[in-house]
Design an enzyme around this catalytic site. Structure first.
Site, PDB file in Angstrom:
ATOM      1  N   ASN A   3       1.069  -1.388   0.170  1.00  7.25           N
ATOM      2  CA  ASN A   3      -0.255   0.056  -0.014  1.00  7.25           C
ATOM      3  C   ASN A   3       0.849   1.206   0.047  1.00  7.25           C
ATOM      4  OD1 ASN A   3      -1.969   2.067   0.551  1.00  7.25           O
ATOM      5  ND2 ASN A   3      -2.398   1.594   2.438  1.00  7.25           N
ATOM      6  N   HIS A  26      -9.762   1.032   5.086  1.00  7.05           N
ATOM      7  CA  HIS A  26      -8.381   1.453   5.837  1.00  7.05           C
ATOM      8  C   HIS A  26      -8.488   2.479   6.857  1.00  7.05           C
ATOM      9  CE1 HIS A  26      -4.027   2.622   6.528  1.00  7.05           C
ATOM     10  NE2 HIS A  26      -3.735   1.399   5.914  1.00  7.05           N
ATOM     11  N   LYS A  69       0.006   4.098  -0.112  1.00  8.91           N
ATOM     12  CA  LYS A  69      -0.470   5.552   0.246  1.00  8.91           C
ATOM     13  C   LYS A  69      -0.376   6.658  -0.581  1.00  8.91           C
ATOM     14  CE  LYS A  69       0.050   3.234   4.830  1.00  8.91           C
ATOM     15  NZ  LYS A  69      -0.120   3.480   6.244  1.00  8.91           N
TER      16      LYS A  69
HETATM   17  P1  13P Z   1       3.076   0.582   7.529  1.00  7.23           P
HETATM   18  O1  13P Z   1       3.667  -0.760   7.024  1.00  7.23           O
HETATM   19  O2  13P Z   1       3.769   1.987   6.906  1.00  7.23           O
HETATM   20  O3  13P Z   1       3.166   0.436   8.999  1.00  7.23           O
HETATM   21  O4  13P Z   1       1.859   0.859   6.926  1.00  7.23           O
HETATM   22  C1  13P Z   1       0.605  -0.177   7.248  1.00  7.23           C
HETATM   23  C2  13P Z   1      -0.523   0.223   6.422  1.00  7.23           C
HETATM   24  O5  13P Z   1      -1.428   0.867   6.845  1.00  7.23           O
HETATM   25  C3  13P Z   1      -0.704  -0.733   5.106  1.00  7.23           C
HETATM   26  O6  13P Z   1      -1.820  -0.553   4.857  1.00  7.23           O
END
Ligand code: 13P
Length: 253
Positions: free
Chosen positions: A9, A94, A11
């Site tokens: 992900n 999420h 983001k």
């Molecule tokens: P991190 O691996 O950066 O902690 O993020 C986890 C996450 O939210 C994946 O969707």
């Protein structure tokens, strides 16, 4: 046996150029790793470019969100039919969407239904906050989130679930393998209540929250954990490749 699934992900990170570079950096090595389903979830605007790079590979593409309506006056939103021709997976519910964009269980439920209707495979995220965890409410919260998101949804093998405790996301403080396995077992129990035991056994459940190459082995060795939803470490090609490789090694052992 459930096929392990590792999803990255990204983001709100990477420009289109950066996304292309990142995929190029991991493509060959990732493509060659068998026995694990691999999914990249870049931002919407990079989906087309990344899709073109992944076309002849074993790597799947996912989006990070969608709107539950088919089309219409929803400025800035992306509908399920827009994604259907583009990617296979979509991350839904999420905690960042719930926290910053007001997504309720009801909204997540509408999104799950809309995704499945469009032929997209949801990666449904659930997880408790630190205060909920400390108050001993983890089971109550994840059960409510699973039941809420899946109300009126028939069993499908296309559903993937991810347990992401909010306190472990981006903090470097991952859950322990045992903690994650325990809660994921509870989630599977809830799925069994909804769909029956054989169906629950067929649904893959990932762990997410500060997963790295240094701790993936601890998670993937747990019987209930079928993979990981990786944030930060999915933005670094060597780290993501290492996570996928270790998953393949552990599950084939
Ligand atoms: P991190 O691996 O950066 O902690 O993020 C986890 C996450 O939210 C994946 O969707």
């Amino acid at each position: 046996m459930r096929l392990p699934i590792i999803a990255g992900n990204w983001k709100m990170n990477t420009t289109i150029d950066e996304a292309v570079t990142l995929v190029r950096d991991m493509l060959d090595k990732l493509d060659r790793i068998a026995g694990v389903e691999k999914v990249l979830c870049p931002p919407f605007i990079s989906l087309s470019a990344v899709r073109a790079l992944l076309l002849d590979s074993s790597i799947k593409l996912g989006a990070q969100n969608l709107h539950f309506e088919q089309k219409g006056a929803y400025t800035g939103e992306i509908s399920p039919p827009m994604l259907a021709g583009l990617c296979e997976y979509v991350i839904l519910g999420h905690s960042e969407r719930r926290q910053y964009f007001g997504e309720t269980d009801e909204i997540v439920n509408r999104k799950v239904k809309a995704a499945l209707k469009a032929g997209l495979k949801p990666i449904l995220c659930v997880g408790e906050s630190l205060s909920e965890n400390e108050a001993g409410k983890t089971e109550e919260i994840v059960t409510r989130q699973i039941k809420g998101a899946l109300a009126g949804v028939d069993f499908t093998r296309d559903l993937v679930t991810a347990y992401e405790p909010i306190w472990a996301i981006g903090t470097g403080k991952a859950a322990t393998g045992q903690q994650a396995n325990h809660t994921i077992g509870l989630i599977r129990h809830t799925l069994s209540d909804l769909y029956g035991e054989p169906a629950a056994q067929a649904i893959r459940i990932q762990y997410g929250g500060s997963v790295t190459g240094a701790n993936i082995a601890e998670f993937i060795s747990q019987p209930e954990i079928d993979g990981a939803l990786v944030g930060g470490a999915s933005l670094k090609a060597p780290d993501f490749i290492s996570i996928v490789q270790q998953t393949a090694d552990a599950k084939q052992a």
